[in-house]
Design a protein around this motif. Structure first.
Motif, PDB file in Angstrom:
ATOM      1  N   TYR A   1      -1.503  -2.844  -4.022  1.00  0.00           N
ATOM      2  CA  TYR A   1      -2.586  -3.308  -5.074  1.00  0.00           C
ATOM      3  C   TYR A   1      -2.544  -4.849  -5.402  1.00  0.00           C
ATOM      4  N   LYS A   2      -1.340  -5.301  -5.407  1.00  0.00           N
ATOM      5  CA  LYS A   2      -1.294  -6.853  -6.015  1.00  0.00           C
ATOM      6  C   LYS A   2      -1.144  -7.600  -4.764  1.00  0.00           C
ATOM      7  N   MET A   3      -0.601  -7.295  -3.853  1.00  0.00           N
ATOM      8  CA  MET A   3      -0.504  -8.098  -2.734  1.00  0.00           C
ATOM      9  C   MET A   3      -1.361  -8.006  -1.588  1.00  0.00           C
ATOM     10  N   ALA A   4      -1.696  -6.846  -1.170  1.00  0.00           N
ATOM     11  CA  ALA A   4      -2.736  -6.538  -0.325  1.00  0.00           C
ATOM     12  C   ALA A   4      -3.930  -6.523  -0.809  1.00  0.00           C
ATOM     13  N   GLY A   5      -4.242  -6.401  -2.038  1.00  0.00           N
ATOM     14  CA  GLY A   5      -5.714  -6.299  -2.793  1.00  0.00           C
ATOM     15  C   GLY A   5      -6.298  -5.155  -2.965  1.00  0.00           C
ATOM     16  N   TRP A   6      -5.822  -4.012  -2.466  1.00  0.00           N
ATOM     17  CA  TRP A   6      -6.616  -2.718  -2.340  1.00  0.00           C
ATOM     18  C   TRP A   6      -7.152  -2.362  -3.592  1.00  0.00           C
ATOM     19  N   PRO A   7      -8.093  -1.534  -3.672  1.00  0.00           N
ATOM     20  CA  PRO A   7      -8.427  -1.127  -5.006  1.00  0.00           C
ATOM     21  C   PRO A   7      -7.259  -0.266  -5.521  1.00  0.00           C
ATOM     22  N   PHE A   8      -6.973  -0.273  -6.750  1.00  0.00           N
ATOM     23  CA  PHE A   8      -5.830   0.648  -7.387  1.00  0.00           C
ATOM     24  C   PHE A   8      -5.751   2.027  -6.994  1.00  0.00           C
ATOM     25  N   GLU A   9      -6.965   2.496  -7.242  1.00  0.00           N
ATOM     26  CA  GLU A   9      -6.978   3.876  -6.675  1.00  0.00           C
ATOM     27  C   GLU A   9      -6.334   4.348  -5.579  1.00  0.00           C
ATOM     28  N   VAL A  10      -6.656   3.595  -4.650  1.00  0.00           N
ATOM     29  CA  VAL A  10      -6.338   3.738  -3.042  1.00  0.00           C
ATOM     30  C   VAL A  10      -4.852   3.509  -3.022  1.00  0.00           C
ATOM     31  N   ALA A  11      -4.439   2.371  -3.633  1.00  0.00           N
ATOM     32  CA  ALA A  11      -3.170   2.073  -3.719  1.00  0.00           C
ATOM     33  C   ALA A  11      -2.197   3.102  -4.235  1.00  0.00           C
ATOM     34  N   PHE A  12      -2.804   3.725  -5.345  1.00  0.00           N
ATOM     35  CA  PHE A  12      -1.973   4.654  -6.261  1.00  0.00           C
ATOM     36  C   PHE A  12      -1.837   6.045  -5.198  1.00  0.00           C
ATOM     37  N   LEU A  13      -3.040   6.265  -4.456  1.00  0.00           N
ATOM     38  CA  LEU A  13      -2.589   7.526  -3.392  1.00  0.00           C
ATOM     39  C   LEU A  13      -1.868   7.201  -2.445  1.00  0.00           C
ATOM     40  N   ALA A  14      -1.837   5.849  -2.003  1.00  0.00           N
ATOM     41  CA  ALA A  14      -0.814   5.473  -0.958  1.00  0.00           C
ATOM     42  C   ALA A  14       0.487   5.503  -1.081  1.00  0.00           C
ATOM     43  N   GLY A  15       0.636   5.250  -2.279  1.00  0.00           N
ATOM     44  CA  GLY A  15       2.002   5.156  -3.123  1.00  0.00           C
ATOM     45  C   GLY A  15       2.608   6.854  -3.054  1.00  0.00           C
ATOM     46  N   LEU A  16       1.707   7.609  -3.280  1.00  0.00           N
ATOM     47  CA  LEU A  16       2.085   9.131  -3.015  1.00  0.00           C
ATOM     48  C   LEU A  16       2.170   9.503  -1.595  1.00  0.00           C
ATOM     49  N   VAL A  17       1.352   8.743  -0.803  1.00  0.00           N
ATOM     50  CA  VAL A  17       1.560   9.418   0.452  1.00  0.00           C
ATOM     51  C   VAL A  17       2.877   8.529   1.334  1.00  0.00           C
ATOM     52  N   VAL A  18       3.260   7.637   0.830  1.00  0.00           N
ATOM     53  CA  VAL A  18       4.372   6.860   1.284  1.00  0.00           C
ATOM     54  C   VAL A  18       5.664   7.876   0.943  1.00  0.00           C
ATOM     55  N   GLY A  19       5.709   8.439  -0.328  1.00  0.00           N
ATOM     56  CA  GLY A  19       6.709   9.281  -0.712  1.00  0.00           C
ATOM     57  C   GLY A  19       6.677  10.629   0.131  1.00  0.00           C
ATOM     58  N   ALA A  20       5.550  11.182   0.185  1.00  0.00           N
ATOM     59  CA  ALA A  20       5.504  12.450   1.097  1.00  0.00           C
ATOM     60  C   ALA A  20       6.109  11.983   2.551  1.00  0.00           C
ATOM     61  N   LEU A  21       5.413  11.085   2.982  1.00  0.00           N
ATOM     62  CA  LEU A  21       6.071  10.577   4.211  1.00  0.00           C
ATOM     63  C   LEU A  21       7.530  10.482   4.635  1.00  0.00           C
ATOM     64  N   VAL A  22       8.155   9.895   3.617  1.00  0.00           N
ATOM     65  CA  VAL A  22       9.588   9.886   3.593  1.00  0.00           C
ATOM     66  C   VAL A  22      10.230  11.207   3.801  1.00  0.00           C
ATOM     67  N   GLY A  23       9.491  11.946   2.806  1.00  0.00           N
ATOM     68  CA  GLY A  23      10.056  13.621   2.654  1.00  0.00           C
ATOM     69  C   GLY A  23       9.705  14.103   4.038  1.00  0.00           C
ATOM     70  N   LEU A  24       8.630  13.874   4.662  1.00  0.00           N
ATOM     71  CA  LEU A  24       8.452  14.644   5.824  1.00  0.00           C
ATOM     72  C   LEU A  24       9.390  14.164   6.986  1.00  0.00           C
ATOM     73  N   ILE A  25       9.515  12.999   7.196  1.00  0.00           N
ATOM     74  CA  ILE A  25      10.602  12.446   7.902  1.00  0.00           C
ATOM     75  C   ILE A  25      12.194  13.067   7.708  1.00  0.00           C
TER      76      ILE A  25
END
Ligand SMILES: Nc1ncnc2c1ncn2[C@@H]1O[C@H](COP(=O)(O)OP(=O)(O)OP(=O)(O)O)[C@@H](O)[C@H]1O
Ligand SMILES: Nc1ncnc2c1ncn2[C@@H]1O[C@H](COP(=O)(O)OP(=O)(O)OP(=O)(O)O)[C@@H](O)[C@H]1O
Ligand SMILES: [Mg+2]
Ligand SMILES: [Mg+2]
Lengths: 315, 307, 536, 307
Positions: free
Chosen positions: D76-100
């Protein structure tokens, strides 16, 4: 020393002040932890000042957990304390605590860390300028090694505010010394044992190392002891804190300098201000009160009484 | 025994890689440093292995290190006891917390995780409470000399570490009471039906682990001439990691001290190597994570049975 | 003389003699959760005699032996040894008094060596260290006594159940007990192993050891015992000299009514082909398996322990993966990668190891039964306890399971556990049903129920494979019998040709030199092959 | 279900005692505070219970919290994505580590302790690496409002927490795939032979746990209006403790969400109560330790099977 004896003309019998039976007023303290001597000394100072003023203190320690700390500010509000003194675990997350207090209409004094965000209102902010302190200390160290050569930095827990500010200060100093090279940088988490190990390895890999900046005294001490054990002499070891043990080490020549902070004094001041606010005459308290740090080296260590910085309990 | 190959190969690979990457890595001085750097965690990991063999776990180990070191220091400096007495008292405190762990698990029938979580919390608090967070310094010279002396070129800490490993390994392999740990951890019911003193073994092992944590505490104290109430707090995960990387199964009954030693060296060599190579502090945990996974993945086959 | 008269007379004899020699139990009672499972049971075990203890599943045989061995405490009753009160508070007390128990459920420490398992709890020392030479040597002797070739130095992990059972017996013998209780040792042994055990029992009896032998194989119990004692519903029904009681009388005493025990010839199976297996092989384990099973046919697998029968059927069901071969179900080639695809193809397997592979002992019987079928049983994606209970209860009635299905299945008697296991695979009628040792530890009555169920299933068009170490069982049930030895298919015999002699001859035949197996199974070399717990 | 009584009795005793000891404890305001105070740990403990039911363990949960919070903030702050997208991306990152984690345990056949230790270390390092340790602040108002708003008097965090518990409890009790976790944790081989998709279940559950840690991360971020690379590090032991105090067995196959909720409240109420009573900071861990042991000791009988 000025504020040590400075205020409160009324002498209150100390025996029953602890439960605040005199005026029924309470100051709530939310402190980051009660393990680091800095925070312990600050709370000691607060207790001393509260005793003197006949106020009751409720001290909650967050164990270095920002989330937990917000919970504790909440708990202080639940208890309807009159003023909150807030030593935030972290500057960026401090806003949440301030906002809670503002919403509840309880004046809040920030010590050490100031919220970076939000538009919360602080009664006052009492702090050391850590960035400046680190910059001053590193500059002194670079001068000691002749303005050129290899040094190493032992950092606090990565991401902690104190680590970030102290790293930043030293980086500022580095900018002025292009010939000083950081050949080792490692986190030892404020821990002397880990600093010992890290320094051992850094010394091994860097035969020409000239000095180590420990972002805390404990880490500077650990590094100095590692060098001593390895039989390496002539290096400069500096730390920030001003602990009594570090005073001894500076006097003995084990380490070379420390940047002494004044948490005990800051603690006293915060409670004295809180008392003023609680009694309705806090309007003249300045918004920002920076406390000096004192560079303690072998030259002035004898003149400085460690108790001045960390209170009488520290030996 | 069958668990070792994977991690051992991992260790060798790391070792060889570091020898090429850093000119300082393979110096005798550095190798001896590694030995003394791992000594505290190593001593604790012996206790942890014994407990894990029994199918238990000990979360209190780091706090016990701090508590026994602080107790010793407080008895010496604050209560004014003769140092030798304070020294022994420090060991007794460690063993005592271990004994409490043992009693809570063996007689209280608490899950070891809970029992040692409780003592971990309590011991950590007490260690801080003694001096309100202040470290204590200023110990007798002979005590400090323990970690500053070498025997035949080997640092004493290293000698103590190896001796403890050797004694424990001997016990596990050749003494019936040590052998019994495998039986109890492997199948407690069989052990009970075979007339093994299951509860006594648990109490003994937890007490030994407490004692070893106290020894680690004294080593750390001696090395820095300073007893610190928060020492050891960060070691817990390392200690368990060493044992598990060394091939022990957290469900009990399998694992060896040789494996644990390999695990210990993997962690020790990795940390040392990254310091020598000046790997960015933020990236160090990433490297450690990746290497641990890789080192153990090569061990897939033998761990299969335990998943 | 009727059974009951004999009974009364023998009891009188005992009392009249007033002899206190031996292990004497009086008035043993035990209840679980308020339900009595043992009622006022008395037992007199004289030195040098063998008591054969019989009874239906859940009659209380194991409970009785657990009390004697100090594992379970009785609610009432007393025991004496040679007139001295005997009150074992824990297993080690019993061992100290010379009382050893060979458990119905095998219990081994997988990580320790065979010899260590035998001597655990009393490992001998020499100069302070475990005397490994001595335990290995002694373990070898005891293992040989029971006819086991297992190397005492190897770990137990990876050994077959039969091999472990032998170790269990060796362990009991090594304690040189004065009294031994064998709780269904033969359930997991083949015929030749059983004969070894019998020889050993005879020798022990010669030496004055008192023995209790528990079994559901009534012929063998008659062969080995001096006296037969029968329990029913936790109470003593009677005791008879073994020579004077017939098998039918034993059955009657157990079940409390007349009971015909005989295999009836199965109906001819002429249906289409249910299962066809072509060229199935797995390196080092088995090779060249080729057969068809018709719908309605019961197809037997015979062979000695270790012949590889279990491995073959596991591969068919998808529990392990074969290297080569083709499997088709009702004419359609199926690719079976794992148990799920086996189940989806209509192949169900009742595994031989009830405890390790069949049942989750901590969950209730009902939950175990519906485990593979929960998706099917759920409506709108939701499965309710009611549905689970109802499904389980239906099968309880069908299979005559005695005991509650809403308690952990581990506390049911062995035989009833076996029925629960069978029930699990009957929730949804399979196309091919594989039964590996389907009546292990099952009483005669239950055996009949299971046999009837197997036949009934076959008659509805299921193709059934029965693997059994009880020759009588395979031969009695099957239309045709496949005989294996050394991992190879020796022959497929029709019912008429499948005499015990013919089958044994084939089962004992040696692996030819040009064996297609890369490494022949010769006891030692290939222990690790069947990784029972591995996933695929 | 049978595991609950002990801890529940413990909770009730603590609750009643605190009601007498502090006048503030039983105020509605305070009770609601407790609910929001436990929300982050509570959300993670649901994931932890699922994993523990399977006989696994997840050490990475705290680091995943930090990493997903930092990832969201950085996008959101550094890459400048829309917040909603960044929000979802945050969730995806968590799920991804879980997947690993799931892949390493299910396919890599690593012991879950090792696999998640590796990802814990790596995620913690990456969280620091993104901003070189600096926290990120300044999120949209609606995001901050998530934890500052109440629905019908209940704080949203509390509602989210209860909803997640309810959904997961429903899944465990009524959906075949949820019930399968008990079977797999109880006896993996039996479950496999019964045709349950063991590996798929593992991967699913570790992924869910990662996602829940990310949700907890976003709650914490919203509450503090700050993403911190070291957030969550201290929560790991708490999360596991909550589950184990709630009666789950670390060997898998037994435990319930109701129990976990009781465990969560025990820890939450204890912390809150000690704040209200002004117990000395260094004695708090001692009290916590003692109370945990006592609360669970009352549960002796039912835990006996799992020791
Ligand atoms: N721990 C227990 N809890 C509850 N009930 C039990 C327990 N152990 C045994 N029972 C019950 O006691 C009864 C007798 O069981 P026991 O094991 O003695 O039977 P058994 O005669 O050995 O049967 P089998 O031939 O099947 O082995 C059974 O109904 C069984 O369900
Ligand atoms: N005497 C023995 N001692 C130890 N292990 C054996 C022995 N015989 C066979 N095995 C092991 O057991 C495997 C065969 O499994 P298993 O005994 O289950 O075969 P089976 O033909 O199905 O016999 P059964 O069903 O009667 O047990 C062999 O591959 C081998 O690894
Ligand atoms: Mg039985
Ligand atoms: Mg078989």
């Amino acid at each position: 020393a000025l504020l040590f004896t400075g205020c409160s003309p009324t002498v209150v019998p100390t025996a029953n002040v602890a439960d605040g039976s005199d005026n029924g007023k309470t100051i709530g303290i939310a402190v980051a932890d009660q393990k680091s001597l800095f925070y312990v000394a600050a709370v000691d100072g607060m207790e001393q000042a509260a005793d003197e003023a006949g106020y009751k203190l409720v001290t909650l320690s967050a164990n270095n957990n920002s989330g937990q700390q917000v919970n504790q500010v909440q708990d202080l509000i639940t208890q309807q304390v009159d003023v909150i003194i807030f030593i935030a675990q972290d500057a960026t997350s401090a806003a949440a605590g301030v906002k809670l207090a503002n919403d509840a209409g309880i004046p809040i004094i920030a010590v050490d860390q100031k919220p970076e965000s939000g538009n919360g209102k602080l009664a006052t902010y009492i702090a050391t300028d850590s960035v400046a302190a680190a910059e001053k200390l590193c500059t002194w160290m670079f001068d000691q090694i002749g303005g050129a050569g290899d040094i190493a930095i032992l950092q606090g827990p990565l991401g902690s505010t104190a680590e970030l500010q102290r790293s930043e200060g030293c980086a500022n100093a580095l900018a002025n010394y292009p010939d000083v090279k950081v050949v080792g940088q490692e986190s030892a988490g404020w821990d002397e044992t880990k600093a010992f190990t890290a320094a051992q390895n850094i010394l091994t890999a860097n035969p020409n190392l000239k000095g180590i900046f420990g972002e805390s005294d404990a880490m500077a001490l650990g590094a100095a002891k590692a060098a001593q054990q390895e039989g390496r002499s002539g290096l400069v070891f500096v730390g920030i804190d001003g602990f009594p043990t570090m005073f001894t080490a500076v006097a003995d020549g084990l380490t070379q300098a420390t940047m002494a902070q004044q948490p005990y004094l800051m603690g006293q001041m915060s409670v004295q201000d809180a008392v003023k606010i609680a009694e309705g005459n806090g309007s003249d308290i300045p918004e920002l009160q920076y406390q000096d740090t004192v560079l303690v080296t072998s030259e002035n260590v004898a003149e400085n009484d460690p108790a001045k910085f960390y209170g009488p309990d520290f030996k | 025994m069958s668990q070792i190959p994977g991690p051992l190969i991992g260790l060798i690979v790391i070792f060889v890689a570091l020898s090429f990457l850093s000119e300082y890595f393979l110096t005798p001085r550095n190798l001896l440093n590694i030995l003394s750097q791992v000594s505290a965690v190593g001593v604790m990991s012996v206790g942890a292995l014994l407990i894990i063999l029994l199918g238990g776990i000990d979360l209190s180990v780091g706090s016990v290190l701090a508590l026994s070191s602080m107790s010793m220091a407080a008895m010496y400096k604050m209560a004014g006891w003769p140092f030798e007495v304070a020294f022994l008292a420090g060991l007794v405190v460690g063993a005592l917390v271990g004994l409490i762990n043992g009693i809570l698990t063996a007689y209280g029938k608490l899950q070891p995780f809970i029992a040692t979580l409780a003592t971990m919390s309590a011991a950590a608090g007490l260690a801080l409470f003694i001096t309100n967070g202040n470290p204590i310094t200023g110990f007798p010279d002979w005590f400090i000399a323990i970690t500053a002396t070498s025997i035949l070129g080997l640092p004493i800490e290293g000698v103590i570490l190896v001796a403890i490993f050797a004694i424990a390994a001997f016990w596990l392999k050749f003494r019936p009471s040590g052998r019994a740990l495998y039986a109890i951890g492997g199948n407690e019911e069989v052990a009970r039906l075979s007339g093994l003193p299951v509860r006594r073994a648990k109490i003994l092992v937890y007490t030994i682990a407490g004692l070893l944590a106290a020894i680690a505490g004294l080593l750390v104290t001696s090395r820095l001439d300073s007893a610190q109430p928060t020492a050891g707090a960060a070691d817990l995960l390392n200690v368990i990691a060493v044992v598990v990387i060394g091939g022990a199964s957290l469900s009990g009954g399998s694992g060896s001290l040789l494996g644990t030693f390999v695990g210990l060296l993997i962690i020790g060599v990795l940390n040392n190597g990254m310091s020598l190579l000046n790997v960015s502090a933020n990236l160090q945990p990433v490297v450690i994570g990746a290497v641990i996974a890789a080192a153990v993945l090569t061990d897939r086959k033998s761990s299969r049975r335990h998943t | 003389m009727t059974v009951v008269e004999t009974l009364e007379q023998t009891i009188d004899d005992g009392q009249a003699r007033g002899d206190s020699a031996g292990l004497i139990c009086t008035g043993l009672s035990k209840s679980y959760w308020g339900i009595p499972v043992l009622k006022d049971v008395g037992l007199t075990l004289r030195p040098g005699t063998v008591i054969g203890l019989i009874g239906e599943n859940g009659a209380g045989k194991s409970t009785t032996s657990s009390i004697i061995a100090g594992i379970v405490e009785a609610n009432a009753g007393s025991m004496t040894i040679d007139g001295v009160p005997y009150e074992p508070a824990r297993p080690s007390d019993a061992l100290k008094h010379g009382v050893a128990l060979i458990h119905q459920e095998i219990r081994m420490v997988q990580e320790l060596s065979v010899a260590e398992n035998i001597f655990i709890g009393r490992l001998p020392r020499r100069r302070g260290v475990i005397d490994r030479n001595r335990i290995n040597d002694e373990a070898k002797e005891y293992l040989e006594l029971v006819g086991s070739q297992t190397d005492p130095r190897r770990p137990v992990a990876g050994l077959s159940i039969a091999a472990q059972q032998e170790i269990e017996i060796a362990r009991a013998l090594s304690r040189k007990p004065k009294y031994i209780i064998f709780d269904e040792p033969s359930a997991s042994l083949g015929q030749s192993e059983t004969q070894h055990v019998f020889a050993q029992i005879a020798a022990l009896r010669q030496r004055g050891v008192g023995i209790v032998y528990i079994s559901h194989r009534l012929e063998e119990i008659k062969e080995v015992a001096d006296t037969i004692v029968c329990l029913r519903d936790g109470a003593l029904v009677g005791n008879w000299p073994a020579s004077e009681i017939t098998k039918d009388e034993m059955v009657k005493a157990m079940v409390g009514r007349d009971f015909v025990f005989a295999h009836r010839a199965p109906q001819a199976a002429t249906g289409e082909i249910a299962l066809s297996v072509k060229g199935l092989s797995k390196a080092g384990v088995f090779a060249g398996i080729d057969f068809d099973v018709r719908r309605g046919e019961i197809f037997g697998f015979a062979g000695l322990v270790g012949a590889g029968r279990t491995e073959v059927v596991r591969a068919i069901a998808g529990a392990d993966q074969a290297d080569a071969g083709e499997i088709s179900v009702r004419g359609e080639v199926v690719h079976i990668k794992n148990p799920r695809s086996g189940i989806d193809a209509g192949i169900a397997m009742v595994p031989e190891d009830r405890k390790g592979q069949g049942l989750n002992l901590d969950r209730t019987g009902a939950e175990n039964i519906t485990l593979p079928w929960e998706k099917k049983l759920s409506s709108a994606g939701i499965i309710t306890k009611k549905k689970v209970t109802a499904t389980a209860n239906k099968l309880r009635d069908f299979l005559d399971i005695r005991g509650r299905l809403d308690i952990p299945v581990g506390s049911l008697s062995g035989g009833n556990q076996q029925k629960v296991l069978l029930a699990k695979w009957l929730v949804n009628e399979p196309k091919v049903l594989i039964l590996d040792e389907p009546t292990r530890g099952v009483d005669v009555g239950a055996k009949m129920t299971i046999y009837e169920t197997i036949r009934a299933l076959a008659e509805t068009g299921v193709g059934v494979i029965v693997v059994s170490s009880e020759l009588e069982e395979v031969l009695g049930l099957s239309h045709r019998v496949l005989v294996m030895s050394g991992g190879l298919q020796r022959a497929i015999l029709d019912r008429a040709d499948a005499t015990p002699e013919a089958v044994m001859a084939l089962a004992l035949s040696n692996v030819p030199k040009e064996s297609p197996l890369e490494s022949p199974i010769d006891g030692e070399a290939e222990y690790q092959t069947p990784m029972r717990t591995q996933e695929n």
